[in-house]
Design a protein around this motif. Structure first.
Motif, short mmCIF file in Angstrom:
data_model
loop_
_atom_site.label_atom_id
_atom_site.label_comp_id
_atom_site.label_asym_id
_atom_site.label_seq_id
_atom_site.Cartn_x
_atom_site.Cartn_y
_atom_site.Cartn_z
N GLU A 2 -102.10 25.56 -26.52
CA GLU A 2 -101.76 24.55 -27.51
C GLU A 2 -102.95 23.65 -27.81
O GLU A 2 -103.10 23.17 -28.90
CB GLU A 2 -100.58 23.71 -27.02
CG GLU A 2 -99.29 24.46 -27.04
CD GLU A 2 -98.13 23.60 -26.60
OE1 GLU A 2 -98.22 22.37 -26.76
OE2 GLU A 2 -97.18 24.16 -26.14
N GLU A 3 -103.78 23.46 -26.84
CA GLU A 3 -104.94 22.62 -27.06
C GLU A 3 -105.94 23.26 -28.02
O GLU A 3 -106.54 22.60 -28.84
CB GLU A 3 -105.63 22.33 -25.73
CG GLU A 3 -104.86 21.39 -24.86
CD GLU A 3 -105.62 21.13 -23.58
OE1 GLU A 3 -106.85 21.36 -23.55
OE2 GLU A 3 -104.99 20.72 -22.62
N SER A 5 -105.33 25.36 -30.36
CA SER A 5 -104.79 25.50 -31.71
C SER A 5 -104.89 24.20 -32.49
O SER A 5 -104.84 24.21 -33.70
CB SER A 5 -103.34 25.98 -31.66
OG SER A 5 -102.53 25.00 -31.06
N LYS A 6 -105.02 23.11 -31.79
CA LYS A 6 -105.20 21.84 -32.48
C LYS A 6 -106.64 21.74 -32.98
O LYS A 6 -107.57 22.03 -32.25
CB LYS A 6 -104.91 20.67 -31.54
CG LYS A 6 -103.47 20.53 -31.19
CD LYS A 6 -103.29 19.29 -30.34
CE LYS A 6 -101.84 19.13 -29.99
NZ LYS A 6 -101.62 17.94 -29.18
N ARG A 7 -106.76 21.31 -34.18
CA ARG A 7 -108.08 21.13 -34.76
C ARG A 7 -108.49 19.69 -34.66
O ARG A 7 -107.70 18.80 -34.93
CB ARG A 7 -108.06 21.47 -36.24
CG ARG A 7 -108.44 22.84 -36.51
CD ARG A 7 -108.55 23.01 -37.99
NE ARG A 7 -109.45 24.10 -38.24
CZ ARG A 7 -109.80 24.51 -39.40
NH1 ARG A 7 -109.35 23.89 -40.46
NH2 ARG A 7 -110.59 25.52 -39.54
#
Length: 106
Positions: A2-3, A5-7
């Motif tokens: 999840e980290e 995938s965050k921009r």
């Protein structure tokens, strides 16, 4: 996961001082490029004008020499040279020696 995938969005702040510095850099680069280029163009134009003038002068000289050569092919020039050198002249289509001219030493 999840980290990743965050921009992370970063914003670039363009401050007025940066704009002024870029503008100054552009002006300096333009001056460094344009001034020598203008000088080279001026010197090339001066050289071109000098060569054109030399060419025109050569053309005038050539035309004068060609005119002189055409005159040298005429009968009047031949008579003139014969009179100067030998004292000859034409009289009724005959070449005769002028009595007043100095005779050539034999």
């Amino acid at each position: 996961m999840e980290e990743s995938s965050k921009r992370i969005v970063r914003t670039i702040h363009f401050k007025p001082i940066h704009f002024i510095l870029v503008l100054i850099a552009c002006v300096v680069i333009l001056l460094v490029v344009l001034i020598p280029q203008r000088l080279r163009i001026r010197s090339a134009q001066d050289e071109y004008e000098t060569r054109v003038e030399l060419l025109n002068q050569t053309k005038r000289t050539y035309a004068q020499e060609r005119e002189n050569l055409q005159f040298m092919r005429t009968d009047s020039y031949k008579i003139q040279q014969g009179m100067i050198k030998y004292g000859w002249h034409y009289q009724e289509d005959k070449l005769i020696q002028d009595d007043s001219a100095a005779t050539v030493a034999e």
